[in-house]
Design a protein around this motif. Structure first.
Motif, short mmCIF file in Angstrom:
data_model
loop_
_atom_site.label_atom_id
_atom_site.label_comp_id
_atom_site.label_asym_id
_atom_site.label_seq_id
_atom_site.Cartn_x
_atom_site.Cartn_y
_atom_site.Cartn_z
N UNK A 140 3.19 6.90 -11.52
CA UNK A 140 2.27 7.55 -10.59
C UNK A 140 2.40 6.97 -9.18
N UNK A 141 2.89 5.72 -9.08
CA UNK A 141 3.08 5.07 -7.77
C UNK A 141 4.49 4.49 -7.73
N UNK A 142 5.52 5.34 -7.58
CA UNK A 142 6.90 4.91 -7.81
C UNK A 142 7.46 3.96 -6.76
N UNK A 143 6.88 3.90 -5.57
CA UNK A 143 7.45 3.05 -4.52
C UNK A 143 6.50 1.92 -4.11
N UNK A 144 5.48 1.70 -4.89
CA UNK A 144 4.60 0.56 -4.65
C UNK A 144 3.71 0.68 -3.43
N UNK A 145 3.25 1.89 -3.15
CA UNK A 145 2.37 2.07 -2.00
C UNK A 145 1.08 1.27 -2.13
N UNK A 179 -0.32 0.84 5.08
CA UNK A 179 0.75 0.34 4.22
C UNK A 179 1.71 -0.47 5.09
N UNK A 180 1.89 -1.73 4.75
CA UNK A 180 2.73 -2.62 5.55
C UNK A 180 3.86 -3.14 4.65
N UNK A 181 4.98 -2.41 4.66
CA UNK A 181 6.13 -2.76 3.82
C UNK A 181 7.24 -3.44 4.59
N UNK A 182 7.43 -3.06 5.85
CA UNK A 182 8.62 -3.46 6.59
C UNK A 182 8.23 -4.16 7.88
N UNK A 183 9.07 -5.09 8.30
CA UNK A 183 8.80 -5.86 9.51
C UNK A 183 8.75 -4.94 10.73
N UNK A 184 7.75 -5.15 11.57
CA UNK A 184 7.69 -4.48 12.86
C UNK A 184 7.03 -3.12 12.87
N UNK A 189 3.84 11.12 -3.55
CA UNK A 189 2.42 10.78 -3.48
C UNK A 189 1.55 11.84 -4.17
N UNK A 190 2.11 12.55 -5.12
CA UNK A 190 1.32 13.60 -5.77
C UNK A 190 0.17 13.03 -6.60
N UNK A 191 0.26 11.73 -6.94
CA UNK A 191 -0.83 11.09 -7.69
C UNK A 191 -1.55 10.03 -6.85
N UNK A 192 -1.31 9.99 -5.56
CA UNK A 192 -1.87 8.94 -4.70
C UNK A 192 -3.39 9.10 -4.61
N UNK A 193 -4.15 8.00 -4.72
CA UNK A 193 -5.62 8.07 -4.67
C UNK A 193 -6.14 8.15 -3.23
N UNK A 194 -5.98 9.30 -2.62
CA UNK A 194 -6.36 9.46 -1.22
C UNK A 194 -7.85 9.19 -1.00
N UNK A 195 -8.67 9.41 -2.00
CA UNK A 195 -10.11 9.19 -1.83
C UNK A 195 -10.42 7.72 -1.57
N UNK A 196 -9.54 6.82 -2.02
CA UNK A 196 -9.75 5.39 -1.78
C UNK A 196 -8.93 4.86 -0.61
N UNK A 197 -7.79 5.48 -0.33
CA UNK A 197 -6.84 4.93 0.64
C UNK A 197 -6.68 5.86 1.84
N UNK A 198 -7.79 6.28 2.41
CA UNK A 198 -7.74 7.18 3.55
C UNK A 198 -8.72 6.69 4.61
N UNK A 199 -8.22 6.13 5.71
CA UNK A 199 -9.12 5.59 6.73
C UNK A 199 -9.76 6.65 7.60
N UNK A 259 22.39 7.71 2.71
CA UNK A 259 21.92 7.88 1.34
C UNK A 259 21.22 6.60 0.91
N UNK A 260 19.93 6.71 0.56
CA UNK A 260 19.12 5.52 0.29
C UNK A 260 18.20 5.76 -0.89
N UNK A 261 17.71 4.67 -1.42
CA UNK A 261 16.62 4.69 -2.40
C UNK A 261 15.59 3.67 -1.97
N UNK A 262 14.32 4.03 -2.08
CA UNK A 262 13.26 3.07 -1.79
C UNK A 262 12.90 2.32 -3.07
N UNK A 263 12.90 0.99 -2.97
CA UNK A 263 12.59 0.13 -4.11
C UNK A 263 11.43 -0.77 -3.72
#
Length: 335
Positions: A88-93, A103-108, A127-137, A320-324
């Motif tokens: 449900x959260x494949x890229x660790x958001x 979300x602070x994943x990358x420098x800068x 993000x089809x399963x992302x909990x927007x009700x909790x993570x929406x400023x 060509x990339x993959x997010x891990x």
């Protein structure tokens, strides 16, 4: 079916958004597709609702259940059959969230979830399963997000994401951009959006003025997966953004039986460049629950990259990339 039944009933973007197709039966009927698809479409849309702007549906081929635009948005029974490795959260958001919506994943740079709403519901959305009700400023909590950004001098860029940030109306978007511009160490604002492709009515004179009239240099990353998306009003919208001086890039998701062909990807890169947009990333699918039927093997993806390098100048070859989760950058594929 006639085209007049598909196209939006108004040129105003809010009306076009409200008029989007939400009933699978209507979409199948407009496109003259068999009723046998309806049961699975309704079942799958119960987990993740159907939403398709009429201008986007108008680009689909009637009678073709394998149309590459239709397959991106049509709910299918295959969505209920995901392997355990699809999450449900494949890229660790959620693990990267430092404040509501930040979300602070990358420098800068940091990513700001501005809204949970999208104009189109792509079936492969990570993000089809992302909990927007909790993570929406956006619901009165901008202050926490902005204080976090202001306190970290290493952050030079804020990425507006969602959902789709351009679904904020002009007043709310202007207020957010103004507050971001008041943070001295910020230099760029990057907008990740699908709207120029699926709801080009949103690209108004006032929106362009908002994006270009402030201190922060605007960058826009659109999301197009197939050259058939880049027609008519979408082409006009992209050219308008380019002429306004906004740096334009595109991200594509590699999707089985939709764009996993060198011919399609070459045509897409060339068409994007015609419209002032550089190919940026070609993403391997994020393994989100419900999207396993879209996955392309790494071996085939690498072969496609090799063909693109042979057939295109380097500046038209997307990375060509993959997010891990946990990596400090998106992992590139070597050919």
């Amino acid at each position: 079916m006639t085209e007049l039944h598909i196209i939006p009933r108004s040129g105003d973007w809010k009306n076009a958004l409200a008029d989007a197709i939400r009933d699978p039966a209507e979409l199948l009927g407009l496109l003259q597709l068999p009723a046998s698809l309806l049961h699975s479409a309704r079942s799958a849309s119960g987990d993740f609702a159907l939403r398709v702007p009429r201008s986007y549906a108008a680009r689909m081929r009637p009678g073709d259940a394998n149309d590459p635009l239709l397959r991106q948005v049509l709910p299918l029974a295959e969505e209920f059959h995901s392997p355990e490795s699809f999450l449900s959260d494949p890229v660790g958001d959620l693990n990267a969230a430092t404040r509501p919506g930040v979300l602070h994943k990358y420098h800068g740079r940091v990513l700001l979830i501005t809204t949970g709403a999208c104009a189109v519901h792509c079936r492969f959305c990570f993000r089809r399963h992302f909990p927007y009700h909790n993570e929406n400023p956006a619901g009165g909590q901008w202050q926490q997000a902005l204080e976090y950004i202001a306190a970290d001098n290493s952050i030079s860029e804020v990425i507006l994401s969602g959902g789709d940030p351009l679904l904020l109306d002009d007043e709310r978007l202007e207020a957010l951009l103004t507050r971001l511009a008041s943070i001295d160490h910020l230099q760029h604002v990057r907008v990740h959006t699908r709207l120029p492709v699926v709801l080009p009515e949103r690209i108004t004179d006032n929106l362009i003025k908002l994006l270009t009239g402030g201190r922060l240099q605007p960058v826009m990353v659109i999301h197009s997966n197939h050259p058939a998306e880049l027609q008519d009003d979408t082409a006009t919208a992209l050219k308008r953004l380019e002429h306004a001086g906004i740096r334009m890039f595109n991200q594509t998701v590699l999707l089985r039986d939709i764009n996993d062909s060198a011919d399609v990807l070459v045509t897409l890169s060339r068409r994007l460049f015609e419209l002032g947009t550089l190919p940026y990333y070609l993403h391997q699918l994020d393994r989100v629950r419900g999207a396993a039927h879209f996955e392309v093997s790494d071996n085939h993806a690498s072969q496609l990259l090799d063909q693109l390098r042979r057939r295109l100048p380097g500046y038209l070859v997307p990375r060509l990339v993959r997010e891990i989760e946990g990596m400090p950058y998106k992992k590139p594929f070597d050919c």
